[in-house]
Design a protein around this motif. Structure first.
Motif, PDB file in Angstrom:
ATOM      1  N   ASP A 250       5.625  10.227   5.117  1.00 24.90           N
ATOM      2  CA  ASP A 250       4.377  11.215   5.018  1.00 24.90           C
ATOM      3  C   ASP A 250       3.057  11.737   5.681  1.00 24.90           C
ATOM      4  O   ASP A 250       3.046  12.247   6.190  1.00 24.90           O
ATOM      5  CB  ASP A 250       4.478  11.830   3.254  1.00 24.90           C
ATOM      6  CG  ASP A 250       5.793  12.100   2.720  1.00 24.90           C
ATOM      7  OD1 ASP A 250       6.542  12.307   3.110  1.00 24.90           O
ATOM      8  OD2 ASP A 250       5.792  11.980   1.232  1.00 24.90           O
ATOM      9  N   GLU A 251       2.644  10.400   5.453  1.00 27.94           N
ATOM     10  CA  GLU A 251       1.767  10.194   6.158  1.00 27.94           C
ATOM     11  C   GLU A 251       1.745   9.974   8.005  1.00 27.94           C
ATOM     12  O   GLU A 251       1.052  10.795   8.330  1.00 27.94           O
ATOM     13  CB  GLU A 251       0.658   8.722   6.066  1.00 27.94           C
ATOM     14  CG  GLU A 251      -0.125   8.565   6.555  1.00 27.94           C
ATOM     15  CD  GLU A 251      -1.986   9.468   5.474  1.00 27.94           C
ATOM     16  OE1 GLU A 251      -2.366   9.650   6.619  1.00 27.94           O
ATOM     17  OE2 GLU A 251      -0.853   9.297   4.960  1.00 27.94           O
TER      18      GLU A 251
ATOM     19  N   GLN B  31      -4.010   6.450  10.195  1.00 30.03           N
ATOM     20  CA  GLN B  31      -2.694   6.763  11.141  1.00 30.03           C
ATOM     21  C   GLN B  31      -2.258   6.825  12.425  1.00 30.03           C
ATOM     22  O   GLN B  31      -1.753   5.719  12.818  1.00 30.03           O
ATOM     23  CB  GLN B  31      -2.569   8.612  11.335  1.00 30.03           C
ATOM     24  CG  GLN B  31      -2.425   9.370   9.787  1.00 30.03           C
ATOM     25  CD  GLN B  31      -2.740  10.991  10.176  1.00 30.03           C
ATOM     26  OE1 GLN B  31      -3.227  11.360  11.026  1.00 30.03           O
ATOM     27  NE2 GLN B  31      -2.440  11.716   9.713  1.00 30.03           N
TER      28      GLN B  31
ATOM     29  N   LYS C 172       0.728  -1.116  -0.078  1.00 30.67           N
ATOM     30  CA  LYS C 172      -0.385   0.572  -0.441  1.00 30.67           C
ATOM     31  C   LYS C 172       1.069   1.282  -0.398  1.00 30.67           C
ATOM     32  O   LYS C 172       0.402   2.205  -0.695  1.00 30.67           O
ATOM     33  CB  LYS C 172      -1.091  -0.077   1.135  1.00 30.67           C
ATOM     34  CG  LYS C 172      -2.119  -0.942   1.301  1.00 30.67           C
ATOM     35  CD  LYS C 172      -2.864  -1.445   2.460  1.00 30.67           C
ATOM     36  CE  LYS C 172      -3.760  -1.985   2.689  1.00 30.67           C
ATOM     37  NZ  LYS C 172      -4.702  -2.149   3.917  1.00 30.67           N
ATOM     38  N   TYR C 173       2.110   1.334   0.802  1.00 33.47           N
ATOM     39  CA  TYR C 173       2.731   2.123   0.821  1.00 33.47           C
ATOM     40  C   TYR C 173       4.404   2.056  -0.043  1.00 33.47           C
ATOM     41  O   TYR C 173       4.982   0.847   0.606  1.00 33.47           O
ATOM     42  CB  TYR C 173       3.266   2.742   2.313  1.00 33.47           C
ATOM     43  CG  TYR C 173       1.524   2.824   3.788  1.00 33.47           C
ATOM     44  CD1 TYR C 173       1.435   4.012   2.696  1.00 33.47           C
ATOM     45  CD2 TYR C 173       0.828   1.435   3.255  1.00 33.47           C
ATOM     46  CE1 TYR C 173      -0.053   4.424   3.269  1.00 33.47           C
ATOM     47  CE2 TYR C 173       0.074   1.818   4.219  1.00 33.47           C
ATOM     48  CZ  TYR C 173      -0.522   3.516   3.826  1.00 33.47           C
ATOM     49  OH  TYR C 173      -1.972   4.103   4.753  1.00 33.47           O
ATOM     50  N   THR C 174       5.197   3.081   0.110  1.00 27.45           N
ATOM     51  CA  THR C 174       6.342   3.405  -0.046  1.00 27.45           C
ATOM     52  C   THR C 174       6.758   3.757   0.919  1.00 27.45           C
ATOM     53  O   THR C 174       5.815   4.284   1.760  1.00 27.45           O
ATOM     54  CB  THR C 174       6.808   4.342  -1.354  1.00 27.45           C
ATOM     55  OG1 THR C 174       6.375   5.747  -1.219  1.00 27.45           O
ATOM     56  CG2 THR C 174       6.158   4.013  -2.558  1.00 27.45           C
TER      57      THR C 174
ATOM     58  N   GLN D  29       8.631   5.832   1.822  1.00 30.31           N
ATOM     59  CA  GLN D  29       8.325   7.564   1.690  1.00 30.31           C
ATOM     60  C   GLN D  29       7.038   7.883   1.853  1.00 30.31           C
ATOM     61  O   GLN D  29       6.391   9.159   2.704  1.00 30.31           O
ATOM     62  CB  GLN D  29       8.861   8.224   0.734  1.00 30.31           C
ATOM     63  CG  GLN D  29       8.892   9.829   0.784  1.00 30.31           C
ATOM     64  CD  GLN D  29       9.488  10.399   1.878  1.00 30.31           C
ATOM     65  OE1 GLN D  29      10.651  10.309   2.132  1.00 30.31           O
ATOM     66  NE2 GLN D  29       9.195  11.651   2.687  1.00 30.31           N
ATOM     67  N   GLU D  30       6.079   7.292   1.459  1.00 35.94           N
ATOM     68  CA  GLU D  30       4.648   7.445   1.649  1.00 35.94           C
ATOM     69  C   GLU D  30       4.161   7.538   3.439  1.00 35.94           C
ATOM     70  O   GLU D  30       3.371   8.152   3.873  1.00 35.94           O
ATOM     71  CB  GLU D  30       3.719   6.766   0.888  1.00 35.94           C
ATOM     72  CG  GLU D  30       3.443   7.416  -1.264  1.00 35.94           C
ATOM     73  CD  GLU D  30       3.014   6.266  -1.774  1.00 35.94           C
ATOM     74  OE1 GLU D  30       3.050   6.582  -2.515  1.00 35.94           O
ATOM     75  OE2 GLU D  30       3.110   5.400  -1.296  1.00 35.94           O
ATOM     76  N   LEU D  31       4.950   6.420   3.751  1.00 34.83           N
ATOM     77  CA  LEU D  31       4.123   6.167   5.140  1.00 34.83           C
ATOM     78  C   LEU D  31       4.560   7.044   5.545  1.00 34.83           C
ATOM     79  O   LEU D  31       3.789   7.924   6.935  1.00 34.83           O
ATOM     80  CB  LEU D  31       4.891   4.629   6.151  1.00 34.83           C
ATOM     81  CG  LEU D  31       4.191   4.024   7.178  1.00 34.83           C
ATOM     82  CD1 LEU D  31       3.877   2.743   6.986  1.00 34.83           C
ATOM     83  CD2 LEU D  31       5.312   4.297   8.038  1.00 34.83           C
TER      84      LEU D  31
END
Length: 535
Positions: free
Chosen positions: A496-497, A520, A488-490, A492-494
């Motif tokens: 950033d979240e 979150q 679901k995530y890279t 960096q995406e995690l």
């Protein structure tokens, strides 16, 4: 109400404004009232209030009327990701161990490590900008001169004490993956920067970095810096000597075939080290067993579906040799050794593709006249050629030599003095990929592909901070892998979240954070951390 930072291009001073939003009825849009309240100290990054603003704060603080002091500054900083790092640091004992080893500077070290993880590939010079917008352990700016002083203050004793404290917290029976990588450098003043076999194929001098990684925990254990011209195979003796400080009674190492030599295997036996190491199928004792089972190996009875491999194992003897230091006497003996052989269909295809690409490049170099000195043996091994004034260069592949090379495509071998189960051996060996990913993290995300420092002390300090950052990256990546979050995530995406969660702070010290989404909250718990409370 919020704070706005504007830099005056003429004098280079950054002024701080108090900004209050309001609705403009005529223009029917949001507007802002700004009032200058001071400027930023260029060294510390802290606010130097204007005379009028300082008087206003003083009046508020000395006001005799009972009740809460009215809010003058309302700060807002990013909090969610650094909160995650705080919790990981507590869970792994990193913060506690750092404080014991670096009581004066551990908060600065943590803040720099947090910055390296969150700000992908950004140089240290960008830290002041990040520090203004994030909650972090040090809580203040760290100018470049201060960071250089900090790097220089990291002593070898304190660093090794930290390695030891962390090792005591880890699983004692796990294998330690060991590998080295090259780090290119433009510096001409670092003593260990030398020309050697650059693993990134860059035409620059380098230093080599050796790293130990826990096979079960998935966390780094220790590192050491090596001269750039030292080959992998020569580092083992120094590794065994250096590992004494870890106080680990049973050392178990897993390494790739670049570290194999008869001398190193004898050293492992001599020091009672358990090992698992890759070896070339061209070695005489490996080829003898492989030729015996080549026809029967690739059959259903030798196939393991979980690993996608055909396998066979042998208990064999190692011809052990030791030269006594005092007497110079040579002692010979037989030691028990497990040889594990494997065949993989996909590897066979990949090997053949890579080999044909190599042959293509050799032919192009020969025909163009741009011969590579490093390939002279390969030209002779795989080709015969004639050159005439009319027809030019005519190449004839050596069919037997090429067939001999293709014969071993898809096969690989491991040897161990402690693991007799071939499936257990290959599963442990595959965890060595973690160290390759760690080197990728260090070079790419943590900005260590090339070192630009000019002193030994600064290099040692920067390496240590990057090593600290590797703990947090490794922990998060392992948790993401264990819970399938990479679907679901890279990374960096995690991050950033998490990073968009804000903390609000008022002058009286009161703080609270913004609302967390269910996504979150779930992410925190999957990463093994309790979400922050919204108080």
């Amino acid at each position: 109400m919020s704070l706005v930072y504007l830099k005056n291009k003429k004098n280079g001073v950054t002024y701080v404004y108090e900004s209050v939003g309001y609705w403009d009825k005529e223009k029917k849009q949001t507007r802002n009232h700004r009032k200058c309240i001071g400027k930023l100290d260029p060294q510390t990054g802290e606010l130097i209030p204007s005379k009028k603003y300082a008087e206003t704060i003083q009046k508020l603080l000395t006001h005799k009327k009972r009740g809460p002091v009215p809010s003058v500054i309302y700060q807002r900083q990013f909090y969610g990701a650094t909160y995650l790092f705080d919790a990981i640091g507590t869970k792994l004992g990193i913060t506690e161990d750092l404080e014991r080893c670096f009581p004066e500077s551990y908060k600065q070290l943590l803040s720099l490590a947090y910055y390296l993880v969150l700000e992908d590939r950004n140089p240290m010079s960008r830290f002041p900008r990040w520090a203004k917008t994030h909650v972090h352990p040090y809580g203040r700016n760290l100018p470049s001169q201060r960071s250089s002083d900090l790097f220089s203050s990291i002593t070898e004793n304190a660093k090794h004490h930290f390695f030891l404290l962390q090792n005591k917290r880890r699983i004692r029976e796990e294998f330690l993956a060991y590998d080295t990588t090259s780090i290119s450098s433009y510096s001409k003043t670092l003593k260990q920067v030398k020309y050697g076999k650059n693993k990134d194929h860059e035409p620059l001098p380098q230093i080599n970095l050796a790293l130990l990684y826990g096979e079960t925990s998935g966390l780094p254990v220790a590192y050491r810096k090596l001269p750039g011209n030292i080959a992998d195979v020569k580092t083992i003796r120094h590794l065994l000597a250096d590992m004494d400080f870890l106080k680990q009674k049973k050392i178990k190492l897993v390494m790739d075939r670049g570290f194999y030599s008869e001398k190193n295997i004898n050293a492992f036996f001599q020091d009672h080290v358990k090992f698992l190491i890759g070896v070339r199928t061209s070695l005489k004792f490996v080829r003898k067993h492989l030729d015996d089972v080549r026809q029967s190996l690739i059959t259903r009875s030798h196939y393991h579906s979980g690993c996608g491999l055909y396998y066979e194992s042998f208990l064999t003897d190692w011809d052990y040799t030791e030269v006594k230091k005092r007497s110079g006497e040579t002692v010979k003996d037989k030691k028990r050794l497990y040889l594990h052989l494997y065949y993989n269909d996909q590897k066979a295809t990949d090997d053949k593709t890579a080999f044909n690409k190599l042959l293509d490049s050799l032919e192009e170099e020969l025909q163009s006249g741009r011969r590579n000195p490093d390939h002279e043996k390969l030209y002779t091994r795989y080709y015969e050629w004639k050159e005439t004034p009319v027809r030019g260069l005519s190449l004839t592949p050596k069919t037997e030599a090429i067939a001999k090379a293709e014969k071993d495509f898809g096969y690989f071998a491991l040897i161990s003095n402690g693991i007799k189960d071939p499936i257990e051996a290959v599963e442990i060996y595959r965890t060595k990929d973690m160290i390759e990913k760690a080197f990728g993290n260090l070079k790419e995300r943590l900005n260590m592909r090339r070192t630009s420092v000019s002193s030994e002390e600064n290099l040692e300090g920067k390496l240590f901070v990057q090593f600290l950052a590797l703990f947090y990256l490794s922990y998060i990546k392992k948790a993401m892998s264990d819970h399938g979050l990479f679907k679901k995530y890279t990374l960096q995406e995690l991050l950033d979240e998490m990073d968009i969660i804000e903390q609000y702070r008022q002058p009286g010290g009161h703080t609270h954070i913004g609302e967390l989404t269910k996504k979150q909250i779930d992410l925190y718990r999957l990463l093994g951390v309790e979400p922050p409370t919204m108080v």
